[in-house]
Design a protein around this motif. Sequence first.
Motif, PDB file in Angstrom:
ATOM      1  N   SER A  82      15.814 -20.072 -20.004  1.00 50.83           N
ATOM      2  CA  SER A  82      15.018 -20.936 -20.987  1.00 50.83           C
ATOM      3  C   SER A  82      15.772 -22.372 -21.388  1.00 50.83           C
ATOM      4  O   SER A  82      15.256 -23.443 -21.396  1.00 50.83           O
ATOM      5  N   THR A  83      17.126 -22.499 -21.074  1.00 58.16           N
ATOM      6  CA  THR A  83      17.888 -23.649 -21.075  1.00 58.16           C
ATOM      7  C   THR A  83      17.267 -24.487 -19.844  1.00 58.16           C
ATOM      8  O   THR A  83      17.131 -25.884 -20.066  1.00 58.16           O
ATOM      9  N   ILE A  84      17.101 -23.979 -18.717  1.00 59.14           N
ATOM     10  CA  ILE A  84      16.832 -24.957 -17.581  1.00 59.14           C
ATOM     11  C   ILE A  84      15.467 -25.239 -17.891  1.00 59.14           C
ATOM     12  O   ILE A  84      15.158 -26.304 -17.678  1.00 59.14           O
ATOM     13  N   ASP A  85      14.378 -24.260 -18.378  1.00 65.21           N
ATOM     14  CA  ASP A  85      13.225 -24.797 -18.752  1.00 65.21           C
ATOM     15  C   ASP A  85      12.863 -25.853 -19.651  1.00 65.21           C
ATOM     16  O   ASP A  85      11.951 -27.100 -19.448  1.00 65.21           O
ATOM     17  N   ASP A  86      13.839 -25.607 -20.709  1.00 59.52           N
ATOM     18  CA  ASP A  86      13.595 -26.807 -21.750  1.00 59.52           C
ATOM     19  C   ASP A  86      14.126 -28.290 -21.195  1.00 59.52           C
ATOM     20  O   ASP A  86      13.661 -29.253 -21.545  1.00 59.52           O
TER      21      ASP A  86
END
Length: 215
Positions: A82-86
């Motif tokens: 999710s951090t990468i997506d953000d």
Amino acid sequence: MTEIVPIPSPGVPFYYGEPGGPLVVLLHDWYGRLPWLENYARGLEHQGYRVVVPDLFDGVATTDEATAQQLLNQLDVATALSTIDDIIQTARAEGSQRVGVVGFSAGGWLALLHAQGGSADAVVAYYATLGPAQHGVIPCPVLLQFAEFDEWDEGEDPESFIGRLKDHGTPVTQFTYLGTVHSFANATIPEKVNVAAAALAFARTASFLEDHLID
């Protein structure tokens, strides 16, 4: 837990380069976000990329393998993805049209896992693969950088992984660096690093990213 190394700006991504440029998300290995990654990021910045280096271990790192394994065991994979997506979503809002993800060891595994979602235009993984149970279609070109001496669980060895990539039609390029061991690019771990191999691997990464992220 022992051998913990506090790091600057805990939990906060490091940013390099100008917003709006082609994005490279740089994912640290199981040791955490150690100082050597700054030089790697700066090198990509000089090539015109917007580089973001998240801290996936919330402010801690180590130079000890046993502690690194403990840190990795505590990693919430869903949160990391999710951090990468953000990061990608924010960069695209700032004008970044193409995205590359580069990861080392555990970060390489995350990069490959994340790439199955289709939001990256290129992925580079150092000494990392996906096992059969984790492996889905990766729709973007993949560059794999392997050490000559490494250990793999059943089905996770480079030959098996590359075979599955090719079966799925994924464009894949791979290099193996003679005389190297796992973590050979990590300049903060003196007993692991191979300076010549790390430099060559960086040059090949930069060339690969240029081919796929820059018009």
